[in-house]
Design a protein around this motif. Structure first.
Motif, short mmCIF file in Angstrom:
data_model
loop_
_atom_site.label_atom_id
_atom_site.label_comp_id
_atom_site.label_asym_id
_atom_site.label_seq_id
_atom_site.Cartn_x
_atom_site.Cartn_y
_atom_site.Cartn_z
N ILE A 77 31.80 40.69 21.48
CA ILE A 77 32.19 40.21 22.81
C ILE A 77 31.55 41.10 23.87
N TYR A 78 31.56 40.61 25.10
CA TYR A 78 31.15 41.42 26.24
C TYR A 78 32.36 42.20 26.71
N GLU A 161 25.41 33.56 34.35
CA GLU A 161 25.07 32.78 33.15
C GLU A 161 25.94 33.18 31.96
N LEU A 162 26.17 34.46 31.77
CA LEU A 162 27.02 34.92 30.67
C LEU A 162 28.44 34.37 30.80
N LEU A 163 28.94 34.33 32.03
CA LEU A 163 30.31 33.88 32.26
C LEU A 163 30.52 32.40 31.92
N LYS A 164 29.45 31.65 31.83
CA LYS A 164 29.58 30.22 31.52
C LYS A 164 30.08 29.95 30.11
N ASP A 165 29.65 30.78 29.14
CA ASP A 165 30.02 30.43 27.76
C ASP A 165 30.09 31.59 26.77
N GLN A 166 30.00 32.82 27.25
CA GLN A 166 30.03 33.96 26.34
C GLN A 166 31.45 34.53 26.24
N PRO A 167 31.81 35.08 25.08
CA PRO A 167 33.15 35.66 24.92
C PRO A 167 33.23 37.04 25.58
N PHE A 168 34.29 37.26 26.36
CA PHE A 168 34.54 38.50 27.10
C PHE A 168 35.95 39.01 26.81
N SER A 169 36.14 40.31 26.98
CA SER A 169 37.50 40.81 27.11
C SER A 169 37.97 40.35 28.49
#
Length: 182
Positions: A77-78, A161-169
């Motif tokens: 995750i990010y 762009e990351l916020l569109k579909d990447q997993p984050f804490s």
């Protein structure tokens, strides 16, 4: 709501499990489970000791995000650079040490430290500080064999762009979103 008792039900290497007894608003006695990094002897201590720091780091207008494997969700995750405060360590010392251990970077300036906030109030009493820092240096790996971490600086456009579909804490996602608005 009234907390009326607690019992440690399991002591682990890093986490302790507690069963809390409380009276709900209807006056009924109920049980609730939590985990804590702390070991308590008295109910009044619950939720009172900050345990770590999360670092919102920037360099030359770019935001530092880590890609790290997190065992609890079995995926990469990010996340923000973060870690636990060692016994006797100041918050500023922890920021410098964690940043270096996880990325090899150095703190140029700590610009702000927010008061402790709760990390996941539904399951734990863990509280962490959030520190804002301008950093410098080159990436190098000083993490333990039990960590898989890769740091990179991102522009606002890349973060969008990351916020569109990447997993984050959740903290990293919130920090990243507000970074894009600045």
């Amino acid at each position: 709501m009234e907390l009326i008792g607690f019992e440690k039900v399991k002591e682990g290497k890093y986490l302790n499990n507690y069963e809390l007894t409380y009276r709900n608003k209807a006056g009924k006695e109920k049980k609730f489970e939590i985990v804590s990094r702390n070991s308590y002897s008295d109910i009044t201590e619950l939720g009172g000791k900050p345990s770590g720091v999360s670092i919102i780091a920037t360099m030359n207008g770019k935001m530092l995000l880590l890609q790290e494997f997190r065992m609890g969700v079995n995926r990469t995750i990010y996340n923000l650079c973060a870690g636990m405060i060692d016994e006797g360590e100041t918050i500023e010392e922890c920021v410098r040490r964690e940043l270096y251990e996880e990325t090899g970077l150095q703190v140029k300036e700590i610009t702000h430290i927010l008061p402790p906030s709760y990390a996941a109030v539904a399951i734990t009493d863990v509280t962490t500080y959030i520190a804002f820092a301008e950093v410098e240096g080159e990436f190098s790996d000083h993490s333990s064999d039990n960590e898989e971490i890769k740091g990179k600086f991102y522009t606002k456009e890349e973060v969008r762009e990351l916020l569109k579909d990447q997993p984050f804490s959740s903290r990293a996602q919130l920090a990243a979103y507000y970074f894009t608005l600045m």
